[in-house]
Design a protein around this motif. Sequence first.
Motif, PDB file in Angstrom:
ATOM      1  N   ILE A 142       0.835  -1.204   0.000  1.00  0.00           N
ATOM      2  CA  ILE A 142       0.000   0.000   0.000  1.00  0.00           C
ATOM      3  C   ILE A 142       0.869   1.253   0.000  1.00  0.00           C
ATOM      4  N   GLN A 143       1.946   1.224   0.781  1.00  0.00           N
ATOM      5  CA  GLN A 143       2.837   2.374   0.825  1.00  0.00           C
ATOM      6  C   GLN A 143       3.492   2.622  -0.542  1.00  0.00           C
ATOM      7  N   LYS A 144       3.918   1.547  -1.210  1.00  0.00           N
ATOM      8  CA  LYS A 144       4.519   1.688  -2.533  1.00  0.00           C
ATOM      9  C   LYS A 144       3.518   2.255  -3.534  1.00  0.00           C
ATOM     10  N   LEU A 145       2.292   1.788  -3.474  1.00  0.00           N
ATOM     11  CA  LEU A 145       1.270   2.287  -4.395  1.00  0.00           C
ATOM     12  C   LEU A 145       0.995   3.767  -4.147  1.00  0.00           C
ATOM     13  N   ARG A 146       0.980   4.188  -2.902  1.00  0.00           N
ATOM     14  CA  ARG A 146       0.763   5.601  -2.602  1.00  0.00           C
ATOM     15  C   ARG A 146       1.911   6.459  -3.141  1.00  0.00           C
ATOM     16  N   GLU A 147       3.130   5.964  -2.997  1.00  0.00           N
ATOM     17  CA  GLU A 147       4.270   6.706  -3.537  1.00  0.00           C
ATOM     18  C   GLU A 147       4.176   6.822  -5.058  1.00  0.00           C
ATOM     19  N   THR A 148       3.766   5.727  -5.704  1.00  0.00           N
ATOM     20  CA  THR A 148       3.603   5.757  -7.164  1.00  0.00           C
ATOM     21  C   THR A 148       2.499   6.728  -7.560  1.00  0.00           C
ATOM     22  N   GLU A 149       1.419   6.737  -6.799  1.00  0.00           N
ATOM     23  CA  GLU A 149       0.321   7.674  -7.086  1.00  0.00           C
ATOM     24  C   GLU A 149       0.801   9.127  -6.999  1.00  0.00           C
ATOM     25  N   ASN A 150       1.552   9.441  -5.972  1.00  0.00           N
ATOM     26  CA  ASN A 150       2.046  10.811  -5.812  1.00  0.00           C
ATOM     27  C   ASN A 150       2.968  11.200  -6.980  1.00  0.00           C
ATOM     28  N   MET A 151       3.807  10.267  -7.409  1.00  0.00           N
ATOM     29  CA  MET A 151       4.703  10.537  -8.533  1.00  0.00           C
ATOM     30  C   MET A 151       3.932  10.786  -9.816  1.00  0.00           C
ATOM     31  N   LEU A 152       2.919   9.946 -10.081  1.00  0.00           N
ATOM     32  CA  LEU A 152       2.118  10.120 -11.290  1.00  0.00           C
ATOM     33  C   LEU A 152       1.297  11.403 -11.253  1.00  0.00           C
ATOM     34  N   MET A 153       0.820  11.794 -10.066  1.00  0.00           N
ATOM     35  CA  MET A 153       0.057  13.037  -9.969  1.00  0.00           C
ATOM     36  C   MET A 153       0.945  14.254 -10.247  1.00  0.00           C
ATOM     37  N   LYS A 154       2.183  14.189  -9.788  1.00  0.00           N
ATOM     38  CA  LYS A 154       3.116  15.283 -10.117  1.00  0.00           C
ATOM     39  C   LYS A 154       3.392  15.317 -11.620  1.00  0.00           C
ATOM     40  N   LYS A 155       3.577  14.112 -12.226  1.00  0.00           N
ATOM     41  CA  LYS A 155       3.762  14.031 -13.667  1.00  0.00           C
ATOM     42  C   LYS A 155       2.542  14.576 -14.410  1.00  0.00           C
ATOM     43  N   GLN A 156       1.387  14.312 -13.880  1.00  0.00           N
ATOM     44  CA  GLN A 156       0.147  14.808 -14.476  1.00  0.00           C
ATOM     45  C   GLN A 156       0.103  16.332 -14.461  1.00  0.00           C
ATOM     46  N   GLU A 157       0.450  16.919 -13.332  1.00  0.00           N
ATOM     47  CA  GLU A 157       0.474  18.382 -13.247  1.00  0.00           C
ATOM     48  C   GLU A 157       1.489  18.988 -14.228  1.00  0.00           C
ATOM     49  N   PHE A 158       2.644  18.331 -14.376  1.00  0.00           N
ATOM     50  CA  PHE A 158       3.663  18.822 -15.307  1.00  0.00           C
ATOM     51  C   PHE A 158       3.151  18.788 -16.750  1.00  0.00           C
ATOM     52  N   LEU A 159       2.514  17.663 -17.136  1.00  0.00           N
ATOM     53  CA  LEU A 159       1.994  17.549 -18.497  1.00  0.00           C
ATOM     54  C   LEU A 159       0.899  18.565 -18.764  1.00  0.00           C
ATOM     55  N   GLU A 160       0.050  18.815 -17.788  1.00  0.00           N
ATOM     56  CA  GLU A 160      -1.014  19.803 -17.979  1.00  0.00           C
ATOM     57  C   GLU A 160      -0.438  21.201 -18.215  1.00  0.00           C
ATOM     58  N   SER A 161       0.605  21.529 -17.471  1.00  0.00           N
ATOM     59  CA  SER A 161       1.240  22.845 -17.682  1.00  0.00           C
ATOM     60  C   SER A 161       1.909  22.926 -19.050  1.00  0.00           C
ATOM     61  N   LYS A 162       2.582  21.820 -19.480  1.00  0.00           N
ATOM     62  CA  LYS A 162       3.217  21.820 -20.804  1.00  0.00           C
ATOM     63  C   LYS A 162       2.182  21.907 -21.911  1.00  0.00           C
ATOM     64  N   ILE A 163       1.061  21.242 -21.740  1.00  0.00           N
ATOM     65  CA  ILE A 163      -0.004  21.319 -22.745  1.00  0.00           C
ATOM     66  C   ILE A 163      -0.499  22.745 -22.863  1.00  0.00           C
ATOM     67  N   GLU A 164      -0.642  23.444 -21.746  1.00  0.00           N
ATOM     68  CA  GLU A 164      -1.096  24.830 -21.775  1.00  0.00           C
ATOM     69  C   GLU A 164      -0.060  25.735 -22.470  1.00  0.00           C
ATOM     70  N   GLU A 165       1.232  25.450 -22.266  1.00  0.00           N
ATOM     71  CA  GLU A 165       2.277  26.242 -22.928  1.00  0.00           C
ATOM     72  C   GLU A 165       2.249  26.040 -24.441  1.00  0.00           C
ATOM     73  N   GLU A 166       2.135  24.795 -24.875  1.00  0.00           N
ATOM     74  CA  GLU A 166       2.107  24.522 -26.315  1.00  0.00           C
ATOM     75  C   GLU A 166       0.859  25.126 -26.955  1.00  0.00           C
ATOM     76  N   LEU A 167      -0.239  25.116 -26.234  1.00  0.00           N
ATOM     77  CA  LEU A 167      -1.445  25.714 -26.775  1.00  0.00           C
ATOM     78  C   LEU A 167      -1.285  27.229 -26.921  1.00  0.00           C
ATOM     79  N   ASN A 168      -0.632  27.878 -25.979  1.00  0.00           N
ATOM     80  CA  ASN A 168      -0.380  29.327 -26.088  1.00  0.00           C
ATOM     81  C   ASN A 168       0.573  29.632 -27.237  1.00  0.00           C
ATOM     82  N   THR A 169       1.567  28.755 -27.421  1.00  0.00           N
ATOM     83  CA  THR A 169       2.508  28.945 -28.542  1.00  0.00           C
ATOM     84  C   THR A 169       1.783  28.845 -29.872  1.00  0.00           C
TER      85      THR A 169
END
Length: 227
Positions: free
Chosen positions: A22-49
């Motif tokens: 359970i602890q490993k899965l929670r750590e993986t979830e946190n990592m993927l959520m950070k990756k998700q936030e990064f991709l959302e910001s990059k998508i917004e940058e490319e759309l502005n470009t």
Amino acid sequence: MSFFGKMFGGKKEVAPTTGEAIQKLRETENMLMKKQEFLESKIEEELNTARKNASKNKRVALQALKKKKRLEKQLQQIDGTLSTIEMQREALESANTNTAVLTTMKNAADALKHAHQHMDVDKVHDMMDDIAEQQDVAKEISDAISNPVAFGADLDDEDLERELDELEQENFDKEIIGIPEPTPTLPEAPSEDLPEKAKEKKKAPPAAAALADDDDPDVKQLLQWAN
């Protein structure tokens, strides 16, 4: 473990506990959520470009849109992975809870078994019978102590009730007989002569009236004979 070790039966890895998984899965979830936030910001940058270069430089705008599409695909994959990990974590948490509950129940069953280890059902029934018998004996003793054996036990309640009724009737009869009878009230004699006597006196001759006033006994006798 190496590939060949897996193929030819090397040493098996020890499975992690549910808490560790359970602890490993929670750590993986946190990592993927950070990756998700990064991709959302990059998508917004490319759309502005793409917006800025839509009329000035179409090549740059098209490259930005292509990159945005790739990022959106990665974001979609991460969303699916997060859903799978979340369901797996919930299943492990439920299994961990069930394991804890079952362990507690097993411990309780073992404790109960140990408590009953030196108990015999037949002996318990015999003990309860002895307790009931002793309670009956105690009740009989209490009844015997509270029974007034030498203090009027031979008296009959019905005789006492009958005697009490006779006394009540006697008191009632005395009250009825002892009431004083009302004394008859006679009318008072009239102080004046009756009308008939008054008429006779008026009709009587003066001589008779004079004789009536005389105290001579012979005269009175004569008057009585005349009347």
